[in-house]
Motif scaffolding. Structure first.
Motif, mmCIF file in Angstrom:
data_model
loop_
_atom_site.group_PDB
_atom_site.id
_atom_site.type_symbol
_atom_site.label_atom_id
_atom_site.label_comp_id
_atom_site.label_asym_id
_atom_site.label_seq_id
_atom_site.Cartn_x
_atom_site.Cartn_y
_atom_site.Cartn_z
ATOM 1 N N ALA A 157 2.058 1.390 -9.829
ATOM 2 C CA ALA A 157 2.575 0.013 -9.787
ATOM 3 C C ALA A 157 3.712 -0.112 -8.774
ATOM 4 O O ALA A 157 3.805 -1.114 -8.052
ATOM 5 C CB ALA A 157 3.024 -0.427 -11.176
ATOM 6 N N GLU A 158 4.576 0.903 -8.711
ATOM 7 C CA GLU A 158 5.680 0.879 -7.742
ATOM 8 C C GLU A 158 5.146 0.969 -6.308
ATOM 9 O O GLU A 158 5.632 0.271 -5.422
ATOM 10 C CB GLU A 158 6.650 2.021 -8.023
ATOM 11 C CG GLU A 158 7.450 1.820 -9.301
ATOM 12 C CD GLU A 158 8.180 3.076 -9.743
ATOM 13 O OE1 GLU A 158 8.218 4.072 -8.989
ATOM 14 O OE2 GLU A 158 8.726 3.052 -10.871
ATOM 15 N N ALA A 159 4.147 1.819 -6.076
ATOM 16 C CA ALA A 159 3.554 1.921 -4.734
ATOM 17 C C ALA A 159 2.896 0.603 -4.356
ATOM 18 O O ALA A 159 2.989 0.160 -3.208
ATOM 19 C CB ALA A 159 2.535 3.065 -4.688
ATOM 20 N N ASP A 160 2.254 -0.040 -5.318
ATOM 21 C CA ASP A 160 1.646 -1.341 -5.053
ATOM 22 C C ASP A 160 2.711 -2.369 -4.688
ATOM 23 O O ASP A 160 2.527 -3.163 -3.761
ATOM 24 C CB ASP A 160 0.854 -1.828 -6.263
ATOM 25 C CG ASP A 160 0.409 -3.255 -6.066
ATOM 26 O OD1 ASP A 160 -0.402 -3.502 -5.155
ATOM 27 O OD2 ASP A 160 0.898 -4.140 -6.798
ATOM 28 N N THR B 280 9.985 -2.369 5.229
ATOM 29 C CA THR B 280 9.249 -3.638 5.231
ATOM 30 C C THR B 280 8.032 -3.629 6.150
ATOM 31 O O THR B 280 7.468 -4.682 6.422
ATOM 32 C CB THR B 280 10.181 -4.799 5.636
ATOM 33 O OG1 THR B 280 10.660 -4.574 6.971
ATOM 34 C CG2 THR B 280 11.348 -4.929 4.674
ATOM 35 N N ARG B 281 7.627 -2.472 6.616
ATOM 36 C CA ARG B 281 6.451 -2.384 7.490
ATOM 37 C C ARG B 281 5.212 -2.033 6.678
ATOM 38 O O ARG B 281 5.251 -1.169 5.806
ATOM 39 C CB ARG B 281 6.685 -1.338 8.576
ATOM 40 C CG ARG B 281 7.750 -1.792 9.565
ATOM 41 C CD ARG B 281 8.053 -0.780 10.659
ATOM 42 N NE ARG B 281 6.876 -0.177 11.229
ATOM 43 C CZ ARG B 281 6.685 1.150 11.285
ATOM 44 N NH1 ARG B 281 7.578 1.983 10.846
ATOM 45 N NH2 ARG B 281 5.595 1.631 11.831
ATOM 46 N N PHE B 282 4.118 -2.707 6.964
ATOM 47 C CA PHE B 282 2.836 -2.437 6.331
ATOM 48 C C PHE B 282 2.153 -1.365 7.171
ATOM 49 O O PHE B 282 1.715 -1.612 8.289
ATOM 50 C CB PHE B 282 2.008 -3.727 6.288
ATOM 51 C CG PHE B 282 0.739 -3.604 5.513
ATOM 52 C CD1 PHE B 282 0.765 -3.301 4.162
ATOM 53 C CD2 PHE B 282 -0.489 -3.800 6.120
ATOM 54 C CE1 PHE B 282 -0.408 -3.201 3.418
ATOM 55 C CE2 PHE B 282 -1.675 -3.703 5.399
ATOM 56 C CZ PHE B 282 -1.625 -3.404 4.052
ATOM 57 N N THR B 283 2.079 -0.153 6.636
ATOM 58 C CA THR B 283 1.608 0.990 7.410
ATOM 59 C C THR B 283 0.419 1.673 6.731
ATOM 60 O O THR B 283 0.165 1.470 5.538
ATOM 61 C CB THR B 283 2.733 2.036 7.562
ATOM 62 O OG1 THR B 283 3.053 2.538 6.254
ATOM 63 C CG2 THR B 283 3.970 1.439 8.214
ATOM 64 N N TRP C 135 -2.409 4.678 2.216
ATOM 65 C CA TRP C 135 -2.824 5.992 1.733
ATOM 66 C C TRP C 135 -2.081 6.378 0.460
ATOM 67 O O TRP C 135 -2.676 6.942 -0.463
ATOM 68 C CB TRP C 135 -2.611 7.045 2.818
ATOM 69 C CG TRP C 135 -3.434 6.823 4.053
ATOM 70 C CD1 TRP C 135 -4.631 6.161 4.152
ATOM 71 C CD2 TRP C 135 -3.121 7.261 5.366
ATOM 72 N NE1 TRP C 135 -5.089 6.161 5.448
ATOM 73 C CE2 TRP C 135 -4.172 6.828 6.232
ATOM 74 C CE3 TRP C 135 -2.067 7.962 5.926
ATOM 75 C CZ2 TRP C 135 -4.194 7.090 7.585
ATOM 76 C CZ3 TRP C 135 -2.093 8.224 7.289
ATOM 77 C CH2 TRP C 135 -3.144 7.796 8.102
ATOM 78 N N ASP C 136 -0.785 6.094 0.413
ATOM 79 C CA ASP C 136 -0.003 6.391 -0.793
ATOM 80 C C ASP C 136 -0.558 5.645 -2.001
ATOM 81 O O ASP C 136 -0.692 6.216 -3.091
ATOM 82 C CB ASP C 136 1.472 6.023 -0.599
ATOM 83 C CG ASP C 136 2.201 6.974 0.317
ATOM 84 O OD1 ASP C 136 1.647 8.049 0.644
ATOM 85 O OD2 ASP C 136 3.335 6.639 0.730
ATOM 86 N N LEU C 137 -0.872 4.370 -1.817
ATOM 87 C CA LEU C 137 -1.400 3.583 -2.932
ATOM 88 C C LEU C 137 -2.735 4.163 -3.411
ATOM 89 O O LEU C 137 -2.961 4.296 -4.617
ATOM 90 C CB LEU C 137 -1.570 2.117 -2.533
ATOM 91 C CG LEU C 137 -2.039 1.194 -3.656
ATOM 92 C CD1 LEU C 137 -1.002 1.122 -4.777
ATOM 93 C CD2 LEU C 137 -2.317 -0.201 -3.107
ATOM 94 N N GLY D 227 -12.966 2.960 -4.117
ATOM 95 C CA GLY D 227 -11.563 2.788 -3.749
ATOM 96 C C GLY D 227 -10.992 1.432 -4.106
ATOM 97 O O GLY D 227 -9.945 1.048 -3.606
ATOM 98 N N GLN D 228 -11.657 0.718 -4.981
ATOM 99 C CA GLN D 228 -11.250 -0.657 -5.281
ATOM 100 C C GLN D 228 -10.071 -0.684 -6.247
ATOM 101 O O GLN D 228 -10.044 0.027 -7.242
ATOM 102 C CB GLN D 228 -12.425 -1.403 -5.897
ATOM 103 C CG GLN D 228 -12.275 -2.883 -5.930
ATOM 104 C CD GLN D 228 -13.603 -3.536 -6.300
ATOM 105 O OE1 GLN D 228 -14.488 -2.905 -6.844
ATOM 106 N NE2 GLN D 228 -13.718 -4.801 -6.004
ATOM 107 N N VAL D 229 -9.101 -1.494 -5.914
ATOM 108 C CA VAL D 229 -7.962 -1.758 -6.778
ATOM 109 C C VAL D 229 -7.949 -3.257 -6.989
ATOM 110 O O VAL D 229 -7.999 -4.024 -6.031
ATOM 111 C CB VAL D 229 -6.642 -1.299 -6.121
ATOM 112 C CG1 VAL D 229 -5.465 -1.591 -7.018
ATOM 113 C CG2 VAL D 229 -6.700 0.177 -5.775
#
Length: 187
Positions: free
Chosen positions: A30-33, A59-62, A67-69, A134-136
């Motif tokens: 949840a925190e990674a999300d 604040t960058r979308f990388t 991958w972490d999520l 891989g669906q979230v």
């Protein structure tokens, strides 16, 4: 002949340990999300105003965030499946896993990522035709793992922990708390 299982005390210990760790992993997911969502929104905002400033690292979308999520998601499934396995073996009356999709199939879907049309994907599609690798799932500000919200998962894990600990008490072999010291004299 099926292989014998470990004794109930060992099963209870594994259920408690996996429930505790799964709880931490669902929270980490949840925190990674949240980090990814925040970075995504900041990136979209910067694009909408035409700024060339890429923003600071938070604040960058990388790709690293994506991958972490995915990794946090997979590890949550692995631990949730272990909790479900221990609970199933114990035969205790615990609340059912909160999602409509079987956790083992969800775990297998991510674990067998190299199988284009594997058995887990086919079985899940029989239950939910839109399932994808891989669906979230997201909705209403809540992160969902396999159609169960993080809040539902945390409540389920807390319930499992409580019921398993009560069973251990009744069996005369109470489970230690997180803060209990390990008795090294028996090691």
């Amino acid at each position: 002949m099926a292989a014998p299982y470990v004794d109930d005390h060992t099963l209870r210990a594994h259920a408690v340990v996996y429930a505790r760790r799964a709880r931490a992993q669902v929270e980490a997911f949840a925190e990674a999300d949240q980090r990814q969502s925040t970075a995504f929104m900041h990136t979209k905002h910067r694009e909408s105003i035409g700024t060339l400033d890429p923003g600071d690292a938070t604040t960058r979308f990388t790709y690293g965030r994506v991958w972490d999520l995915g990794t946090e998601h997979y590890l949550a499934f692995v631990l949730l499946a272990q909790v479900a396995r221990a609970v199933d073996r114990l035969g205790l009356d615990v609340p059912a896993y909160p999602g409509p999709l079987p956790i083992k199939l969800l775990r297998n879907l991510d674990e067998h990522w190299d199988e284009i049309d594997g058995s887990a994907l086919r079985a899940l599609r029989d239950l939910e035709p839109t399932v994808a690798r891989g669906q979230v799932w997201f909705g209403g500000g809540l992160v969902k793992i396999g159609h169960a919200t993080t809040e539902e998962l945390l409540a389920w894990l807390d319930g499992v922990d409580s019921i398993v600990r009560a069973a251990a008490e009744r069996a005369g072999k109470p489970m230690p708390s997180d803060d209990d010291d390990v008795d090294l004299s028996s090691q």
